[in-house]
Design an enzyme around this catalytic site. Sequence first.
Site, PDB file in Angstrom:
ATOM      1  N   ASP A  47      -7.521  30.686  36.109  1.00 17.64           N
ATOM      2  CA  ASP A  47      -7.978  30.320  34.758  1.00 17.64           C
ATOM      3  C   ASP A  47      -6.989  29.382  34.081  1.00 17.64           C
ATOM      4  OD1 ASP A  47     -10.408  31.537  34.116  1.00 17.64           O
ATOM      5  OD2 ASP A  47      -9.448  33.481  33.785  1.00 17.64           O
ATOM      6  N   GLU A  70     -11.219  28.373  26.830  1.00 13.96           N
ATOM      7  CA  GLU A  70     -11.213  29.826  26.715  1.00 13.96           C
ATOM      8  C   GLU A  70      -9.786  30.395  26.629  1.00 13.96           C
ATOM      9  OE1 GLU A  70     -13.445  31.867  29.765  1.00 13.96           O
ATOM     10  OE2 GLU A  70     -13.539  33.673  28.528  1.00 13.96           O
ATOM     11  N   ASP A 121     -14.922  25.944  30.061  1.00 19.37           N
ATOM     12  CA  ASP A 121     -14.702  27.250  30.677  1.00 19.37           C
ATOM     13  C   ASP A 121     -13.989  26.977  32.000  1.00 19.37           C
ATOM     14  OD1 ASP A 121     -14.619  29.817  31.583  1.00 19.37           O
ATOM     15  OD2 ASP A 121     -16.661  30.309  30.942  1.00 19.37           O
ATOM     16  N   ILE A 123     -12.807  28.865  34.357  1.00 16.17           N
ATOM     17  CA  ILE A 123     -13.569  29.539  35.427  1.00 16.17           C
ATOM     18  C   ILE A 123     -14.609  30.409  34.756  1.00 16.17           C
ATOM     19  CG2 ILE A 123     -13.588  31.195  37.329  1.00 16.17           C
ATOM     20  CD1 ILE A 123     -10.957  30.410  38.137  1.00 16.17           C
ATOM     21  N   ASP A 124     -15.847  29.990  34.868  1.00 23.02           N
ATOM     22  CA  ASP A 124     -16.951  30.793  34.351  1.00 23.02           C
ATOM     23  C   ASP A 124     -17.375  31.729  35.480  1.00 23.02           C
ATOM     24  OD1 ASP A 124     -19.005  31.682  32.721  1.00 23.02           O
ATOM     25  OD2 ASP A 124     -20.377  30.101  33.379  1.00 23.02           O
ATOM     26  N   THR A 126     -15.688  34.942  36.165  1.00 24.73           N
ATOM     27  CA  THR A 126     -14.439  35.398  36.814  1.00 24.73           C
ATOM     28  C   THR A 126     -14.704  36.592  37.738  1.00 24.73           C
ATOM     29  OG1 THR A 126     -13.969  36.649  34.820  1.00 24.73           O
ATOM     30  CG2 THR A 126     -12.850  34.575  35.066  1.00 24.73           C
ATOM     31  N   HIS A 215     -23.349  42.647  31.351  1.00 25.99           N
ATOM     32  CA  HIS A 215     -23.629  41.401  30.630  1.00 25.99           C
ATOM     33  C   HIS A 215     -25.111  41.250  30.313  1.00 25.99           C
ATOM     34  CE1 HIS A 215     -19.764  39.228  32.254  1.00 25.99           C
ATOM     35  NE2 HIS A 215     -19.504  40.295  31.532  1.00 25.99           N
ATOM     36  N   SER A 239     -22.224  33.408  36.422  1.00 18.62           N
ATOM     37  CA  SER A 239     -21.798  32.103  35.880  1.00 18.62           C
ATOM     38  C   SER A 239     -22.947  31.124  35.619  1.00 18.62           C
ATOM     39  CB  SER A 239     -20.784  31.441  36.817  1.00 18.62           C
ATOM     40  OG  SER A 239     -21.423  30.740  37.869  1.00 18.62           O
ATOM     41  N   LYS A 242     -26.161  29.695  37.727  1.00 18.33           N
ATOM     42  CA  LYS A 242     -27.589  29.995  37.482  1.00 18.33           C
ATOM     43  C   LYS A 242     -28.306  28.802  36.863  1.00 18.33           C
ATOM     44  CE  LYS A 242     -26.758  33.865  34.993  1.00 18.33           C
ATOM     45  NZ  LYS A 242     -25.397  34.221  35.370  1.00 18.33           N
ATOM     46  N   ARG A 256     -30.473  35.952  29.403  1.00 25.86           N
ATOM     47  CA  ARG A 256     -29.270  36.704  29.043  1.00 25.86           C
ATOM     48  C   ARG A 256     -29.659  37.658  27.925  1.00 25.86           C
ATOM     49  NH1 ARG A 256     -24.825  34.634  31.162  1.00 25.86           N
ATOM     50  NH2 ARG A 256     -23.433  35.777  29.801  1.00 25.86           N
ATOM     51  N   ASP A 271     -19.547  28.925  27.516  1.00 24.53           N
ATOM     52  CA  ASP A 271     -20.447  29.561  28.489  1.00 24.53           C
ATOM     53  C   ASP A 271     -21.840  28.932  28.481  1.00 24.53           C
ATOM     54  OD1 ASP A 271     -18.774  31.461  29.652  1.00 24.53           O
ATOM     55  OD2 ASP A 271     -19.117  32.917  28.045  1.00 24.53           O
TER      56      ASP A 271
HETATM   57  P1  AMP Z   1     -22.468  35.896  33.774  1.00 24.25           P
HETATM   58  O1  AMP Z   1     -21.691  35.573  35.001  1.00 24.25           O
HETATM   59  O2  AMP Z   1     -23.753  35.171  33.682  1.00 24.25           O
HETATM   60  O3  AMP Z   1     -22.584  37.337  33.530  1.00 24.25           O
HETATM   61  O4  AMP Z   1     -21.649  35.251  32.572  1.00 24.25           O
HETATM   62  C1  AMP Z   1     -20.294  35.299  32.521  1.00 24.25           C
HETATM   63  C2  AMP Z   1     -19.882  35.195  31.072  1.00 24.25           C
HETATM   64  O5  AMP Z   1     -20.395  36.302  30.352  1.00 24.25           O
HETATM   65  C3  AMP Z   1     -18.389  35.259  30.875  1.00 24.25           C
HETATM   66  O6  AMP Z   1     -17.860  33.966  30.826  1.00 24.25           O
HETATM   67  C4  AMP Z   1     -18.216  35.975  29.553  1.00 24.25           C
HETATM   68  O7  AMP Z   1     -17.762  35.101  28.557  1.00 24.25           O
HETATM   69  C5  AMP Z   1     -19.609  36.431  29.195  1.00 24.25           C
HETATM   70  N1  AMP Z   1     -19.659  37.829  28.724  1.00 24.25           N
HETATM   71  C6  AMP Z   1     -18.637  38.703  28.573  1.00 24.25           C
HETATM   72  N2  AMP Z   1     -19.088  39.868  28.065  1.00 24.25           N
HETATM   73  C7  AMP Z   1     -20.410  39.727  27.858  1.00 24.25           C
HETATM   74  C8  AMP Z   1     -21.432  40.580  27.342  1.00 24.25           C
HETATM   75  N3  AMP Z   1     -21.194  41.816  26.918  1.00 24.25           N
HETATM   76  N4  AMP Z   1     -22.686  40.086  27.280  1.00 24.25           N
HETATM   77  C9  AMP Z   1     -22.960  38.852  27.720  1.00 24.25           C
HETATM   78  N5  AMP Z   1     -22.031  38.009  28.224  1.00 24.25           N
HETATM   79  C10 AMP Z   1     -20.766  38.435  28.290  1.00 24.25           C
HETATM   80 MG    MG Z   2     -17.438  32.105  31.078  1.00 19.35          MG
END
Ligand code: AMP
Ligand code: MG
Length: 328
Positions: A47, A70, A121, A123-124, A126, A215, A239, A242, A256, A271
């Site tokens: 990161d 970030e 970002d 690293i989106d 992580t 998430h 990330s 998608k 989401r 993001d």
């Molecule tokens: P994903 O891989 O699609 O789940 O998205 C990753 C991103 O979700 C990360 O970069 C975080 O910033 C974000 N994230 C963290 N916590 C949450 C949450 N509770 N709800 C939705 N997104 C989140």
């Molecule tokens: Mg991210």
Amino acid sequence: MIDLNDPEVRFATEAVRLASQMVKTIQAELVSPALTKDDRSPVTVADFASQALVGRLLGEAFPDDPLVGEEDSRALRGDSATLEQVTGFVRRFAHAATPEAVCAWIDRGNAAPQGRFWALDPIDGTKGFLRGDQYAVALALVVDGEVQLGVLGCPRLSDACLPDYNGPGSLVAATRGLGTWTSPLEGERRFQRLYTSAQDDPSQARLLRSFEAGHTNLGQIDGFVRLLGVLAEPLRMDSQAKYAVLAAGQGEVMVRLLSPSMPDYREKIWDQAAGSLVIQEAGGIITDLDGVPLDFTTGRTLRRNRGVLASNGHLHPAALEALRQIGA
Ligand code: AMP
Ligand code: MG
């Protein structure tokens, strides 16, 4: 055609390509050996290194442009071993790297998101990065709340934006009005235009969701799938990879939902900024769960939006109606 001579496009695609290459190296050298130890430190190194490199390259290309990233260097300044490690990786791509310079490059990312700025970002995804799944480096240029340029580096997607864990990876770039384009992340640049799918039958739709249960809202996903009449099992993926998959017509709907444990969660701009233009310029639609356009004028988080719904466009009205019915 995407204009590779445009200075902003040239900077953003090159910065994302180099940062992606660097984090791929960090993954090979640190993550794989650490996987058995439940060790999160490789993510920290990657990161910080990614943000430092992009901060450095932005300073050279557009010295007056603010960066909204970030990370910030506070935690790193108190951890000299990690800082040394980060500096070592960054130095492979930016020879002027010293611990002090690396912290300064990272802290370019503390700027306020207003007027013209870049959102990063480093690293989106992580969790995906640590698991050996999908992740992305995401960089966007935002001007007065409008995303003008969005670039994703997806080291674990193929040319066609499908998962491919051994190929060169995929670079995806969108500029407002000029479409969404992809090229292999490494080697010679061969850009091809991406289009969202023409599928308008919900039963045939492929749904994309976060890999991480925390998430999203699993109960609501089930209800959404049922009401929309989607037959296939939703595809779990980390990330903004998608968003690249949807832009390439390899999926139709991405959602989401708000986690029941964090109903007040609001999306971070880094993001969504790059990925949102990638989808729109490929012919898709992206809104929040209420159908409201994403508003990038409200600071580091999308305060006026709840969650995200993206689609190929054809299925957006039906998806919004299904979300309304499940009370999402
Ligand atoms: P994903 O891989 O699609 O789940 O998205 C990753 C991103 O979700 C990360 O970069 C975080 O910033 C974000 N994230 C963290 N916590 C949450 C949450 N509770 N709800 C939705 N997104 C989140
Ligand atoms: Mg991210």
